[in-house]
Design a protein around this motif. Structure first.
Motif, mmCIF file in Angstrom:
data_model
loop_
_atom_site.group_PDB
_atom_site.id
_atom_site.type_symbol
_atom_site.label_atom_id
_atom_site.label_comp_id
_atom_site.label_asym_id
_atom_site.label_seq_id
_atom_site.Cartn_x
_atom_site.Cartn_y
_atom_site.Cartn_z
ATOM 1 N N ILE A 44 0.854 -1.150 -0.045
ATOM 2 C CA ILE A 44 -0.073 0.128 -0.038
ATOM 3 C C ILE A 44 0.795 1.381 -0.004
ATOM 4 C CG2 ILE A 44 -1.831 1.191 1.316
ATOM 5 C CD1 ILE A 44 -2.614 -1.179 2.422
ATOM 6 N N ASP A 45 0.662 2.066 -0.954
ATOM 7 C CA ASP A 45 1.486 3.367 -0.837
ATOM 8 C C ASP A 45 0.628 4.419 -0.939
ATOM 9 O OD1 ASP A 45 3.350 5.221 -1.816
ATOM 10 O OD2 ASP A 45 2.815 5.043 -4.092
ATOM 11 N N ALA A 46 0.396 4.911 0.160
ATOM 12 C CA ALA A 46 -0.533 5.855 0.629
ATOM 13 C C ALA A 46 0.097 7.212 1.122
ATOM 14 C CB ALA A 46 -1.268 5.285 1.799
ATOM 15 N N TRP A 47 -0.168 8.396 0.373
ATOM 16 C CA TRP A 47 0.068 9.722 0.542
ATOM 17 C C TRP A 47 -0.999 10.535 0.727
ATOM 18 C CZ3 TRP A 47 5.043 11.133 0.527
ATOM 19 C CH2 TRP A 47 6.182 10.258 0.199
ATOM 20 N N HIS A 78 -5.542 3.799 11.136
ATOM 21 C CA HIS A 78 -4.555 2.547 12.054
ATOM 22 C C HIS A 78 -4.199 1.378 11.160
ATOM 23 C CE1 HIS A 78 -5.387 5.118 15.575
ATOM 24 N NE2 HIS A 78 -6.541 5.060 15.405
ATOM 25 N N GLY A 79 -5.100 0.881 10.389
ATOM 26 C CA GLY A 79 -4.889 -0.256 9.509
ATOM 27 C C GLY A 79 -3.827 -0.071 8.865
ATOM 28 N N LEU A 80 -3.792 1.207 8.170
ATOM 29 C CA LEU A 80 -2.602 1.391 7.114
ATOM 30 C C LEU A 80 -1.204 1.573 7.807
ATOM 31 C CD1 LEU A 80 -4.197 4.335 4.905
ATOM 32 C CD2 LEU A 80 -3.673 2.198 4.271
ATOM 33 N N SER A 81 -1.090 1.679 9.074
ATOM 34 C CA SER A 81 -0.045 1.747 9.931
ATOM 35 C C SER A 81 0.342 0.475 10.279
ATOM 36 C CB SER A 81 0.148 2.760 10.758
ATOM 37 O OG SER A 81 -1.014 2.867 11.727
ATOM 38 N N SER A 82 -0.259 -0.440 10.460
ATOM 39 C CA SER A 82 -0.401 -1.699 10.969
ATOM 40 C C SER A 82 0.956 -2.602 10.292
ATOM 41 C CB SER A 82 -1.631 -2.427 11.057
ATOM 42 O OG SER A 82 -1.494 -3.927 11.673
ATOM 43 N N SER A 83 1.361 -3.495 11.174
ATOM 44 C CA SER A 83 2.319 -4.317 10.806
ATOM 45 C C SER A 83 1.862 -5.869 10.682
ATOM 46 C CB SER A 83 3.792 -4.286 11.407
ATOM 47 O OG SER A 83 3.580 -4.619 12.704
ATOM 48 N N GLU A 84 0.590 -5.796 11.177
ATOM 49 C CA GLU A 84 0.058 -7.253 11.275
ATOM 50 C C GLU A 84 -0.429 -7.766 9.890
ATOM 51 O OE1 GLU A 84 -2.539 -7.741 14.598
ATOM 52 O OE2 GLU A 84 -1.981 -6.185 15.458
ATOM 53 N N VAL A 119 -4.452 -7.679 9.473
ATOM 54 C CA VAL A 119 -4.963 -6.590 9.275
ATOM 55 C C VAL A 119 -4.934 -6.075 7.944
ATOM 56 C CG1 VAL A 119 -4.740 -3.993 10.179
ATOM 57 C CG2 VAL A 119 -4.871 -5.927 11.745
ATOM 58 N N LEU A 120 -3.535 -6.070 7.453
ATOM 59 C CA LEU A 120 -3.256 -5.476 6.055
ATOM 60 C C LEU A 120 -4.087 -6.190 4.964
ATOM 61 C CD1 LEU A 120 0.489 -4.906 6.755
ATOM 62 C CD2 LEU A 120 -1.313 -3.095 6.550
ATOM 63 N N LYS A 121 -4.020 -7.552 5.189
ATOM 64 C CA LYS A 121 -4.699 -8.277 4.364
ATOM 65 C C LYS A 121 -6.197 -7.821 4.004
ATOM 66 C CE LYS A 121 -5.542 -12.812 2.882
ATOM 67 N NZ LYS A 121 -5.546 -14.637 3.178
ATOM 68 N N ASN A 141 -10.627 -4.885 1.217
ATOM 69 C CA ASN A 141 -11.701 -4.085 1.430
ATOM 70 C C ASN A 141 -11.487 -2.823 0.520
ATOM 71 O OD1 ASN A 141 -13.066 -5.284 3.319
ATOM 72 N ND2 ASN A 141 -12.261 -4.437 4.983
ATOM 73 N N LEU A 142 -10.064 -2.285 0.216
ATOM 74 C CA LEU A 142 -9.923 -1.620 -0.729
ATOM 75 C C LEU A 142 -10.142 -1.880 -2.159
ATOM 76 C CD1 LEU A 142 -6.602 0.087 0.589
ATOM 77 C CD2 LEU A 142 -8.926 1.162 0.674
#
Length: 80
Positions: free
Chosen positions: A5-8, A47-53, A56-58, A63-64
């Motif tokens: 995920i590349d989020a700005w 918070h999900g975007l900054s997660s390392s789990e 959560v990221l999957k 969803n995106l």
């Protein structure tokens, strides 16, 4: 498949991209209007975007992708 995920989000014109980890191919792009819609719906999980789990990221990537596909299926005049 693995994605990045590349989020700005803290720029004047925020965007979020989902990239294929191995090839760098852009698989999905959410621009400012799509991100605003996600925020309005309460579906943008910062918070999900900054997660390392991985779980959560999957779920976040899933969803995106679903949001992008649902948005693409809407009639042209019905973006919000």
């Amino acid at each position: 498949m693995t994605y990045l995920i590349d989020a700005w989000l803290d720029r004047p014109h925020p965007y979020l991209r989902i990239l294929h980890r191995d090839t760098g191919e852009v698989c999905a792009v959410l621009g400012e209007d799509a991100l605003d819609e996600l925020r309005d719906q309460g579906d943008l999980d910062l918070h999900g975007l900054s997660s390392s789990e991985p779980v959560v990221l999957k779920e976040l990537v899933r969803n995106l992708f679903l949001f992008c596909y649902a948005r693409a299926l809407r009639p042209m005049g019905e973006l919000h």
